[in-house]
Design a protein around this motif. Structure first.
Motif, mmCIF file in Angstrom:
data_model
loop_
_atom_site.group_PDB
_atom_site.id
_atom_site.type_symbol
_atom_site.label_atom_id
_atom_site.label_comp_id
_atom_site.label_asym_id
_atom_site.label_seq_id
_atom_site.Cartn_x
_atom_site.Cartn_y
_atom_site.Cartn_z
ATOM 1 N N ARG A 150 -17.691 17.248 2.314
ATOM 2 C CA ARG A 150 -17.744 17.341 3.770
ATOM 3 C C ARG A 150 -16.358 17.675 4.305
ATOM 4 N N ILE A 151 -16.343 18.470 5.354
ATOM 5 C CA ILE A 151 -15.109 18.788 6.081
ATOM 6 C C ILE A 151 -15.413 18.552 7.554
ATOM 7 N N GLU A 152 -14.711 17.590 8.155
ATOM 8 C CA GLU A 152 -14.957 17.324 9.574
ATOM 9 C C GLU A 152 -13.772 16.607 10.202
ATOM 10 N N PHE A 153 -13.488 16.963 11.438
ATOM 11 C CA PHE A 153 -12.454 16.302 12.234
ATOM 12 C C PHE A 153 -11.113 16.227 11.508
ATOM 13 N N GLY A 154 -10.738 17.308 10.812
ATOM 14 C CA GLY A 154 -9.451 17.351 10.123
ATOM 15 C C GLY A 154 -9.392 16.529 8.852
ATOM 16 N N THR A 155 -10.567 16.145 8.331
ATOM 17 C CA THR A 155 -10.614 15.390 7.081
ATOM 18 C C THR A 155 -11.493 16.097 6.065
ATOM 19 N N VAL A 156 -11.266 15.783 4.795
ATOM 20 C CA VAL A 156 -12.084 16.290 3.708
ATOM 21 C C VAL A 156 -12.571 15.097 2.899
ATOM 22 N N ALA A 157 -13.880 15.062 2.618
ATOM 23 C CA ALA A 157 -14.474 14.034 1.770
ATOM 24 C C ALA A 157 -14.751 14.640 0.409
ATOM 25 N N LEU A 158 -14.275 13.969 -0.635
ATOM 26 C CA LEU A 158 -14.421 14.447 -2.005
ATOM 27 C C LEU A 158 -15.268 13.471 -2.808
ATOM 28 N N HIS A 159 -16.155 13.998 -3.620
ATOM 29 C CA HIS A 159 -16.923 13.175 -4.557
ATOM 30 C C HIS A 159 -16.250 13.271 -5.910
ATOM 31 N N GLN A 160 -15.852 12.114 -6.458
ATOM 32 C CA GLN A 160 -15.163 12.057 -7.737
ATOM 33 C C GLN A 160 -16.107 12.316 -8.910
ATOM 34 N N GLU A 161 -15.700 13.185 -9.832
ATOM 35 C CA GLU A 161 -16.441 13.386 -11.068
ATOM 36 C C GLU A 161 -16.337 12.145 -11.958
ATOM 37 N N GLU A 162 -15.117 11.650 -12.107
ATOM 38 C CA GLU A 162 -14.854 10.419 -12.851
ATOM 39 C C GLU A 162 -14.522 9.332 -11.836
ATOM 40 N N PRO A 163 -15.261 8.238 -11.849
ATOM 41 C CA PRO A 163 -15.016 7.186 -10.857
ATOM 42 C C PRO A 163 -13.609 6.603 -10.944
ATOM 43 N N ILE A 164 -13.098 6.202 -9.808
ATOM 44 C CA ILE A 164 -11.861 5.430 -9.760
ATOM 45 C C ILE A 164 -12.229 4.044 -10.276
ATOM 46 N N PRO A 165 -11.449 3.476 -11.198
ATOM 47 C CA PRO A 165 -11.800 2.165 -11.745
ATOM 48 C C PRO A 165 -11.936 1.100 -10.644
ATOM 49 N N LEU A 166 -12.984 0.302 -10.758
ATOM 50 C CA LEU A 166 -13.217 -0.761 -9.785
ATOM 51 C C LEU A 166 -12.024 -1.706 -9.702
ATOM 52 N N ALA A 167 -11.360 -1.945 -10.822
ATOM 53 C CA ALA A 167 -10.174 -2.808 -10.813
ATOM 54 C C ALA A 167 -9.098 -2.235 -9.890
ATOM 55 N N LYS A 168 -8.957 -0.905 -9.845
ATOM 56 C CA LYS A 168 -7.965 -0.282 -8.954
ATOM 57 C C LYS A 168 -8.391 -0.436 -7.500
ATOM 58 N N ILE A 169 -9.679 -0.268 -7.217
ATOM 59 C CA ILE A 169 -10.180 -0.445 -5.850
ATOM 60 C C ILE A 169 -9.884 -1.872 -5.385
ATOM 61 N N ARG A 170 -10.166 -2.833 -6.230
ATOM 62 C CA ARG A 170 -9.919 -4.247 -5.889
ATOM 63 C C ARG A 170 -8.437 -4.525 -5.682
ATOM 64 N N SER A 171 -7.594 -3.991 -6.561
ATOM 65 C CA SER A 171 -6.158 -4.250 -6.404
ATOM 66 C C SER A 171 -5.612 -3.599 -5.139
ATOM 67 N N GLU A 172 -6.122 -2.419 -4.781
ATOM 68 C CA GLU A 172 -5.698 -1.779 -3.529
ATOM 69 C C GLU A 172 -6.103 -2.639 -2.324
ATOM 70 N N HIS A 173 -7.319 -3.170 -2.364
ATOM 71 C CA HIS A 173 -7.797 -4.017 -1.276
ATOM 72 C C HIS A 173 -6.923 -5.262 -1.150
ATOM 73 N N LEU A 174 -6.623 -5.911 -2.271
ATOM 74 C CA LEU A 174 -5.772 -7.104 -2.244
ATOM 75 C C LEU A 174 -4.359 -6.779 -1.766
ATOM 76 N N ASN A 175 -3.810 -5.636 -2.197
ATOM 77 C CA ASN A 175 -2.468 -5.236 -1.741
ATOM 78 C C ASN A 175 -2.434 -5.033 -0.233
ATOM 79 N N LEU A 176 -3.478 -4.448 0.326
ATOM 80 C CA LEU A 176 -3.529 -4.271 1.782
ATOM 81 C C LEU A 176 -3.582 -5.613 2.490
ATOM 82 N N ILE A 177 -4.384 -6.519 1.972
ATOM 83 C CA ILE A 177 -4.476 -7.848 2.589
ATOM 84 C C ILE A 177 -3.117 -8.544 2.547
ATOM 85 N N ARG A 178 -2.466 -8.494 1.404
ATOM 86 C CA ARG A 178 -1.145 -9.168 1.248
ATOM 87 C C ARG A 178 -0.039 -8.511 2.058
ATOM 88 N N ASN A 179 0.014 -7.186 2.030
ATOM 89 C CA ASN A 179 1.154 -6.464 2.591
ATOM 90 C C ASN A 179 0.974 -5.938 3.997
#
Length: 109
Positions: free
Chosen positions: A74-103
């Motif tokens: 999708r391309i809309e409102f100056g953004t692009v949405a990409l579908h990953q062929e290889e998933p981003i590891p769930l552990a990375k998603i969780r660590s990013e979420h925790l880093n945002l909460i902490r920082n």
């Protein structure tokens, strides 16, 4: 944070705490990520087409880098949405979420 109504949990980044996606020498701010998707701020004049495969590198604020191979959904409102062929590891998603909460979010509560 807004309610999550998607198949995969999505981490939304505030300005100043965003990873960067580099594709063919151009770098874009990542607005949000999930295991199977990335949405980037590309502006109105970016050269993307729906269905195009992209290859790039996501550089997270902690210094970790992941290869991004996906398709433009999708391309809309100056953004692009990409579908990953290889998933981003769930552990990375969780660590990013925790880093945002902490920082970021803890500073404003």
């Amino acid at each position: 944070m807004p309610e999550q109504r998607r198949e995969f949990f999505r981490v939304e980044y505030p300005s100043g705490y965003r990873p960067r996606l580099t594709i063919k020498g151009e770098t874009f701010d990542v607005l949000d990520i999930s295991e199977c998707g990335i949405r980037c701020l590309v502006g109105d004049d970016a050269n993307f087409a729906v269905g195009t495969q992209i290859n790039g590198i996501v550089r997270f604020t902690d210094g970790e880098e992941l290869v991004c191979i996906g398709t433009v959904l999708r391309i809309e409102f100056g953004t692009v949405a990409l579908h990953q062929e290889e998933p981003i590891p769930l552990a990375k998603i969780r660590s990013e979420h925790l880093n945002l909460i902490r920082n970021f979010y803890s500073k404003y509560n």
